[in-house]
Design an enzyme around this catalytic site. Structure first.
Site, mmCIF file in Angstrom:
data_model
loop_
_atom_site.group_PDB
_atom_site.id
_atom_site.type_symbol
_atom_site.label_atom_id
_atom_site.label_comp_id
_atom_site.label_asym_id
_atom_site.label_seq_id
_atom_site.Cartn_x
_atom_site.Cartn_y
_atom_site.Cartn_z
ATOM 1 N N HIS A 169 0.758 -1.254 0.292
ATOM 2 C CA HIS A 169 -0.261 -0.052 0.107
ATOM 3 C C HIS A 169 0.951 1.448 0.132
ATOM 4 O O HIS A 169 0.335 2.433 -0.150
ATOM 5 C CB HIS A 169 -0.806 -0.083 1.506
ATOM 6 N N GLY A 182 -3.355 -1.467 -6.992
ATOM 7 C CA GLY A 182 -2.330 -2.525 -7.725
ATOM 8 C C GLY A 182 -2.724 -3.482 -8.082
ATOM 9 O O GLY A 182 -3.646 -4.032 -8.007
ATOM 10 N N SER A 240 0.045 -8.906 0.991
ATOM 11 C CA SER A 240 -2.079 -8.327 1.662
ATOM 12 C C SER A 240 -2.377 -9.084 2.886
ATOM 13 O O SER A 240 -1.171 -9.214 3.787
ATOM 14 C CB SER A 240 -2.327 -10.128 0.750
ATOM 15 N N ARG A 298 -4.567 -9.901 3.727
ATOM 16 C CA ARG A 298 -5.129 -11.021 4.759
ATOM 17 C C ARG A 298 -4.003 -11.641 5.447
ATOM 18 O O ARG A 298 -3.883 -13.127 5.586
ATOM 19 C CB ARG A 298 -6.232 -11.585 3.883
#
Ligand code: AMP
Length: 281
Positions: free
Chosen positions: A37, A149, A188, A190
């Site tokens: 990010h 992304g 990620s 997650r």
């Protein structure tokens, strides 16, 4: 960094900013920020006068209630990372701010073919939700440039289509490189949910992408796909799809087409956690 929680407040600020010829770069996120990010923020900082990041865990794009409920949230740490990255503005709205009229007021967009394949096929309603939130955020932030992304390549295509549907032609879309861990695992939010042993095998998704890229001139796609399915399964992952597509149109390809710009996609589950990745060939 200025933090806005209210739509009216950020809109007022942005309308003032737009009175001078100030460029706004926008990075929409769902939080639980990582270096991937931040790489988008860094790129946006280099190319714009002001960078706006949004953190909004959008309920309408989760087709799996459990995935939504378990999605990691780390707002204080996210704010620290954004301050360190010199992000100018953080938009941190509540669900009520984004959807003030509840379900009834939510706009719906038809992404046609794009919504029928890959993530669209496996996650019904997901891209509809992405369209809803991104349409709303763009209306609020009014950016000149949007930073997305490549990790979510199909989402990038859907958002480009959203701009066409909304007849917006003054926002430049930048698709940014996927940031990876040392073993190749795409960063990620997650990933935070992976146990140590799950994390230790998760790099196999990247190994599969690399092997498909490497073997594109020597083997058939069917052969390498089967080898990858076996490898993923051997490591304890549950492959959901391994698909080859035209990178421009996302037309699904049955075999390698050397004259076409190709991209390969993998979605696989490790326990309850579903990971996706892709690679341009
Ligand atoms: P998310 O918070 O997952 O919605 O992601 C926000 C934005 O960051 C999206 O445009 C993602 O594609 C992008 N992104 C997520 N992971 C990565 C990564 N590993 N490298 C670069 N960008 C990423």
């Amino acid at each position: 960094m200025i933090i806005f929680k209210k739509v009216d407040d950020i809109k007022n600020y942005i309308s003032e900013v737009h009175k001078s010829s100030t460029n706004i770069g926008f990075v929409p996120t769902m939080g639980a920020l990582h270096i991937g990010h931040i790489s988008l923020i860094n790129k946006a900082k280099k190319e714009n006068d002001i960078v706006v990041c949004s953190i909004f865990l959008n309920p309408t794009q989760f087709n799996d209630k459990n995935d939504f409920e378990k999605y990691p949230i780390s707002t204080p740490a996210d704010i620290d990372l954004l301050i360190k990255a010199n992000c100018d503005i953080l938009f941190l709205p509540s669900v009520e701010e984004i959807y003030p009229d509840g379900e009834a007021g939510i706009k719906s967009y038809d992404f046609g073919y794009l919504d029928t394949i890959l993530e669209g096929a496996g996650r019904p309603g997901h891209f509809k939700g992405v369209g809803q939130v991104v349409g709303r955020l763009l209306d609020i932030v009014q950016p000149d440039s949007l930073y997305l992304g490549q990790k979510d390549y199909q989402q990038c295509m859907v958002i480009k289509q959203l701009l066409v549907l909304l007849k917006i032609n003054n926002i430049k879309v930048h698709i940014c490189t996927t940031y990876r861990e040392d073993d190749g695992l795409a960063m990620s939010s997650r990933n935070r949910r992976l146990t140590e042993s799950q994390r230790s095998v998760a790099g196999v998704i990247y190994q599969c992408l690399v092997s498909i890229k490497t073997k594109q001139n020597t083997d058939s796609f069917a052969t390498v796909k089967m080898q990858c399915e076996e490898l993923l399964t051997e490591k304890g992952l549950l492959p959901e799809y391994i698909q080859l597509a035209d990178a421009e149109t996302l037309r699904i390809l049955n075999d390698f087409e050397p004259a076409t710009n190709m991209i390969v996609f993998i979605a696989a589950k490790i326990g309850a956690i579903r990971l996706i990745d892709n690679m341009l060939l």
